[in-house]
Design a protein around this motif. Structure first.
Motif, PDB file in Angstrom:
ATOM      1  N   LYS A   1       0.832  -1.203   0.000  1.00  0.00           N
ATOM      2  CA  LYS A   1       0.000   0.000   0.000  1.00  0.00           C
ATOM      3  C   LYS A   1       0.868   1.256   0.000  1.00  0.00           C
ATOM      4  O   LYS A   1       0.555   2.240  -0.690  1.00  0.00           O
ATOM      5  N   GLU A   2       1.962   1.230   0.762  1.00  0.00           N
ATOM      6  CA  GLU A   2       2.812   2.415   0.886  1.00  0.00           C
ATOM      7  C   GLU A   2       3.877   2.512  -0.201  1.00  0.00           C
ATOM      8  O   GLU A   2       4.297   3.615  -0.560  1.00  0.00           O
ATOM      9  N   ASN A   3       4.311   1.364  -0.743  1.00  0.00           N
ATOM     10  CA  ASN A   3       5.451   1.368  -1.663  1.00  0.00           C
ATOM     11  C   ASN A   3       5.112   0.993  -3.101  1.00  0.00           C
ATOM     12  O   ASN A   3       5.880   1.323  -4.004  1.00  0.00           O
ATOM     13  N   ALA A   4       4.001   0.297  -3.313  1.00  0.00           N
ATOM     14  CA  ALA A   4       3.603  -0.087  -4.673  1.00  0.00           C
ATOM     15  C   ALA A   4       2.081  -0.111  -4.783  1.00  0.00           C
ATOM     16  O   ALA A   4       1.480  -1.140  -5.077  1.00  0.00           O
ATOM     17  N   PRO A   5       1.430   1.036  -4.539  1.00  0.00           N
ATOM     18  CA  PRO A   5      -0.041   1.063  -4.534  1.00  0.00           C
ATOM     19  C   PRO A   5      -0.654   0.664  -5.866  1.00  0.00           C
ATOM     20  O   PRO A   5      -1.741   0.072  -5.913  1.00  0.00           O
ATOM     21  N   GLU A   6       0.049   0.982  -6.975  1.00  0.00           N
ATOM     22  CA  GLU A   6      -0.485   0.617  -8.286  1.00  0.00           C
ATOM     23  C   GLU A   6      -0.518  -0.898  -8.473  1.00  0.00           C
ATOM     24  O   GLU A   6      -1.429  -1.445  -9.116  1.00  0.00           O
ATOM     25  N   LEU A   7       0.450  -1.607  -7.894  1.00  0.00           N
ATOM     26  CA  LEU A   7       0.482  -3.058  -7.970  1.00  0.00           C
ATOM     27  C   LEU A   7      -0.636  -3.656  -7.118  1.00  0.00           C
ATOM     28  O   LEU A   7      -1.338  -4.584  -7.550  1.00  0.00           O
ATOM     29  N   LEU A   8      -0.813  -3.119  -5.912  1.00  0.00           N
ATOM     30  CA  LEU A   8      -1.876  -3.600  -5.037  1.00  0.00           C
ATOM     31  C   LEU A   8      -3.245  -3.372  -5.676  1.00  0.00           C
ATOM     32  O   LEU A   8      -4.153  -4.212  -5.545  1.00  0.00           O
ATOM     33  N   ALA A   9      -3.401  -2.261  -6.399  1.00  0.00           N
ATOM     34  CA  ALA A   9      -4.679  -1.952  -7.050  1.00  0.00           C
ATOM     35  C   ALA A   9      -5.008  -2.949  -8.160  1.00  0.00           C
ATOM     36  O   ALA A   9      -6.181  -3.162  -8.484  1.00  0.00           O
ATOM     37  N   GLN A  10      -3.976  -3.560  -8.761  1.00  0.00           N
ATOM     38  CA  GLN A  10      -4.199  -4.541  -9.831  1.00  0.00           C
ATOM     39  C   GLN A  10      -4.609  -5.917  -9.303  1.00  0.00           C
ATOM     40  O   GLN A  10      -5.049  -6.772 -10.067  1.00  0.00           O
ATOM     41  N   ALA A  11      -4.433  -6.127  -7.997  1.00  0.00           N
ATOM     42  CA  ALA A  11      -4.644  -7.460  -7.431  1.00  0.00           C
ATOM     43  C   ALA A  11      -6.129  -7.751  -7.241  1.00  0.00           C
ATOM     44  O   ALA A  11      -6.804  -7.108  -6.438  1.00  0.00           O
ATOM     45  N   ALA A  12      -6.621  -8.734  -7.978  1.00  0.00           N
ATOM     46  CA  ALA A  12      -7.998  -9.183  -7.796  1.00  0.00           C
ATOM     47  C   ALA A  12      -8.105 -10.096  -6.586  1.00  0.00           C
ATOM     48  O   ALA A  12      -9.126 -10.123  -5.897  1.00  0.00           O
ATOM     49  N   LYS A  13      -7.017 -10.882  -6.329  1.00  0.00           N
ATOM     50  CA  LYS A  13      -6.997 -11.782  -5.183  1.00  0.00           C
ATOM     51  C   LYS A  13      -5.651 -11.682  -4.466  1.00  0.00           C
ATOM     52  O   LYS A  13      -4.614 -11.457  -5.097  1.00  0.00           O
ATOM     53  N   LEU A  14      -5.702 -11.886  -3.166  1.00  0.00           N
ATOM     54  CA  LEU A  14      -4.519 -11.877  -2.305  1.00  0.00           C
ATOM     55  C   LEU A  14      -4.518 -13.211  -1.580  1.00  0.00           C
ATOM     56  O   LEU A  14      -5.416 -13.493  -0.780  1.00  0.00           O
ATOM     57  N   ALA A  15      -3.532 -14.057  -1.879  1.00  0.00           N
ATOM     58  CA  ALA A  15      -3.633 -15.451  -1.454  1.00  0.00           C
ATOM     59  C   ALA A  15      -2.329 -15.980  -0.889  1.00  0.00           C
ATOM     60  O   ALA A  15      -1.248 -15.450  -1.161  1.00  0.00           O
ATOM     61  N   SER A  16      -2.450 -17.043  -0.102  1.00  0.00           N
ATOM     62  CA  SER A  16      -1.284 -17.800   0.368  1.00  0.00           C
ATOM     63  C   SER A  16      -0.901 -18.816  -0.692  1.00  0.00           C
ATOM     64  O   SER A  16      -1.621 -19.026  -1.679  1.00  0.00           O
ATOM     65  N   ILE A  17       0.223 -19.494  -0.474  1.00  0.00           N
ATOM     66  CA  ILE A  17       0.659 -20.494  -1.449  1.00  0.00           C
ATOM     67  C   ILE A  17      -0.323 -21.667  -1.523  1.00  0.00           C
ATOM     68  O   ILE A  17      -0.589 -22.196  -2.604  1.00  0.00           O
ATOM     69  N   LYS A  18      -0.913 -22.054  -0.390  1.00  0.00           N
ATOM     70  CA  LYS A  18      -1.877 -23.160  -0.426  1.00  0.00           C
ATOM     71  C   LYS A  18      -3.168 -22.747  -1.124  1.00  0.00           C
ATOM     72  O   LYS A  18      -3.755 -23.526  -1.888  1.00  0.00           O
ATOM     73  N   GLU A  19      -3.593 -21.516  -0.878  1.00  0.00           N
ATOM     74  CA  GLU A  19      -4.806 -21.027  -1.542  1.00  0.00           C
ATOM     75  C   GLU A  19      -4.607 -20.936  -3.047  1.00  0.00           C
ATOM     76  O   GLU A  19      -5.529 -21.214  -3.827  1.00  0.00           O
ATOM     77  N   TYR A  20      -3.390 -20.588  -3.458  1.00  0.00           N
ATOM     78  CA  TYR A  20      -3.094 -20.546  -4.890  1.00  0.00           C
ATOM     79  C   TYR A  20      -3.111 -21.960  -5.474  1.00  0.00           C
ATOM     80  O   TYR A  20      -3.648 -22.181  -6.577  1.00  0.00           O
ATOM     81  N   LEU A  21      -2.567 -22.929  -4.748  1.00  0.00           N
ATOM     82  CA  LEU A  21      -2.615 -24.319  -5.201  1.00  0.00           C
ATOM     83  C   LEU A  21      -4.059 -24.801  -5.319  1.00  0.00           C
ATOM     84  O   LEU A  21      -4.426 -25.444  -6.317  1.00  0.00           O
ATOM     85  N   VAL A  22      -4.881 -24.497  -4.323  1.00  0.00           N
ATOM     86  CA  VAL A  22      -6.292 -24.909  -4.355  1.00  0.00           C
ATOM     87  C   VAL A  22      -6.996 -24.288  -5.556  1.00  0.00           C
ATOM     88  O   VAL A  22      -7.808 -24.948  -6.227  1.00  0.00           O
ATOM     89  N   TYR A  23      -6.681 -23.030  -5.848  1.00  0.00           N
ATOM     90  CA  TYR A  23      -7.258 -22.389  -7.026  1.00  0.00           C
ATOM     91  C   TYR A  23      -6.841 -23.108  -8.310  1.00  0.00           C
ATOM     92  O   TYR A  23      -7.663 -23.332  -9.216  1.00  0.00           O
ATOM     93  N   LYS A  24      -5.573 -23.463  -8.413  1.00  0.00           N
ATOM     94  CA  LYS A  24      -5.093 -24.162  -9.614  1.00  0.00           C
ATOM     95  C   LYS A  24      -5.730 -25.552  -9.737  1.00  0.00           C
ATOM     96  O   LYS A  24      -5.894 -26.068 -10.844  1.00  0.00           O
ATOM     97  N   ILE A  25      -6.100 -26.141  -8.612  1.00  0.00           N
ATOM     98  CA  ILE A  25      -6.729 -27.462  -8.624  1.00  0.00           C
ATOM     99  C   ILE A  25      -8.208 -27.370  -8.970  1.00  0.00           C
ATOM    100  O   ILE A  25      -8.725 -28.164  -9.772  1.00  0.00           O
TER     101      ILE A  25
END
Length: 505
Positions: free
Chosen positions: A139-163
């Motif tokens: 939020k403080e250092n790369a707000p434009e990148l945070l604004a592009q994020a549709a989802k904010l996930a852990s590594i397991k949540e990303y694996l579950v999404y891919k599955i």
């Protein structure tokens, strides 16, 4: 019927197959590649991790049909963060629990009224490990990148999404984010506001017993299955290590030393420390796991062994000594093991390691033994706080992790903690915990406390009360207190030098 457990570790991804009786049928593993693009940054490539998981599952499934498996249950390291775009593609690498880029943010928040409020609301100590602080960093250092994020996930949540195509966060892992209101079992509006995000950007919080009965065809093809099987979301590796190591019994405590280290006990409610020194994460809505995680477990041991030039196992190095000779090794030498800063009980990313008391009489074996002693002292430091904060009357320590391969280290830990240390057949730990929570999810285990039938004691190490260790531990505590400011100044100098070297490359 067979059952698969998968654990995503910081350095090693492991898969195992268990039978109905809890016996290990097969196990495999893959190493994870660590990326450090800047000083203090610690990352995994999320797609590399997913590929490694799928390859590992395919190898262990080894042509068997889906009908042979009762479930696949998941475990993973906690506190990770990936920013993902609308199409489901990572915008960042996976920031690990030991990523320190948000250190300044964590320090400021920890010393504020809001930080204390969020700690007691979420059960997560204020520290750079927390996705709460990582998100504030973006939020403080790369707000434009945070604004592009549709989802904010852990590594397991990303694996579950891919599955499965679903974004789901089980309560256990969610409770380690610093964003989750444990009493309400939902994302905290106060934490979301501080992080600068919306609840819709986070996965849906669900029970640790949640089952995925549909999987993408590409997942099935990648792992060699003919049709979907039941996938149990499971929990974070810390809480599962308690479940998988007989850590639900009254008076029991779990000590894990793998890449990192942790000390944990189970309670029926959120148990926190007034000074914010321990965590309390969810195992299920009826049980919490309170404890402290340390950065410097196996990491410190590996650094000592390689830096001192030892190829042998520690038990081989010390095998020619017997009590009381072994007590004289490393005499008058204190090791502060903070090679990677430290989490519990100081939650200070700027702590640094050192040997204190070196003399000409000390050799490399003295340093090695003092090093192991320092790691055990760090665990004792957390253990004392944990007992004080929870009021638990601990009488036995169940051990798991790579350090269980060393009888010398297990005995040293018993001596330092002045408690019996017990190992279990099969080793226990997150993989076995995932298996047990899978059994509960499909109705083969009435509740998690009923898992006691699956544990068989392998070896018990009774403590030797040693006054020399007690005196050394007092000196260890004093050394931290007296040198904390100096360590912070050295940390700043190291960061400047590291950034210069990275730019030079």
């Amino acid at each position: 019927m067979l059952y698969i457990a998968l654990d995503i570790g910081t350095t090693t991804i492991k898969a195992a197959i268990f039978n109905e009786a809890g016996e290990l049928i097969d196990s495999r593993e893959r190493q994870s590649k660590l990326y450090t693009p800047e000083a203090g940054f610690r990352e995994h490539d999320p797609d590399e991790v997913v590929t490694a998981c799928l390859d590992l599952l395919k190898e262990i499934i080894d042509g068997r049909s889906s009908a042979e498996f009762g479930f696949l249950a998941l475990s993973s390291y906690m506190h990770s963060l990936i920013l993902v775009d609308e199409a489901g593609k990572p915008l960042t690498n996976c920031l690990l629990w030991n990523d320190a880029r948000s250190s300044a943010i964590a320090k400021e928040l920890k010393n504020s009224e809001l930080g204390d409020q969020l700690y007691h609301l979420t059960g997560t100590p204020i520290h750079p490990m927390s996705p709460l602080c990582k998100l504030r960093y973006f939020k403080e250092n790369a707000p434009e990148l945070l604004a592009q994020a549709a989802k904010l996930a852990s590594i397991k949540e990303y694996l579950v999404y891919k599955i499965s195509g679903e974004w789901l966060s089980e309560y256990s892992s969610a409770s380690g984010t610093g964003l989750f209101d444990q009493a309400q079992l939902k994302w905290s509006s106060e934490a979301l506001s501080y992080a600068g995000i919306e609840a819709e950007q986070l996965p849906k919080p669900v029970s640790v017993l949640t089952q995925l009965r549909w999987q993408k065809p590409e997942f099935l093809a990648a792992v060699g299955l003919d049709k979907p099987l039941t996938i149990v979301l499971g929990a974070g590796d810390g809480p599962l290590a308690n479940l998988g190591s007989r850590g639900l019994e009254p008076g029991s405590c779990i000590c894990t030393i793998g890449t990192s280290a942790a000390v944990r006990v189970v309670s029926r409610e959120l148990r926190l420390d007034s000074q914010g020194r321990i965590f309390s994460y969810i195992l299920n809505p009826e049980l919490n796991v309170a404890g402290g995680a340390l950065n410097n477990g196996g990491i410190a041991y590996d650094w000592l062994r390689h830096s001192l030039g030892f190829d042998q196992h520690i038990d081989e190095l010390i095998s020619h000594l017997s009590p009381p000779e072994d007590e004289r090794v490393g005499a008058g030498l204190i090791f502060l093991p903070f090679l990677s800063g430290e989490r519990a009980p100081y939650w200070d990313a700027k702590l640094r390691a050192s040997f204190i008391g070196l003399s000409q009489e000390h050799d490399s074996l003295d340093l090695m033994v003092a090093g192991l002693r320092g790691i055990c002292f760090a665990i004792r430091d957390v253990f004392d706080v944990l007992v004080e904060a929870t009021g638990e009357d601990v009488n036995a320590i169940y051990a798991n992790g790579g350090f269980c391969h060393s009888k010398y280290w297990l005995q040293l830990l018993a001596d330092v903690l002045e408690k019996a240390v017990i190992t279990l057949q099969g080793g226990g730990g997150p993989l076995f915990g995932a298996y047990l929570i899978g059994l509960q999810a499909i109705g083969k285990l009435a509740n998690q406390r009923a898992a006691a039938q699956y544990f068989v004691v392998e070896e018990r190490f009774e403590p030797r009360i040693r006054e020399s260790l007690r005196e050394n531990y007092k000196l260890y505590k004093r050394a931290i207190s007296l040198n904390q400011e100096l360590m912070h100044e050295l940390s700043e100098l190291q960061a400047q030098a590291s950034n210069w070297l990275l730019r030079a490359k």
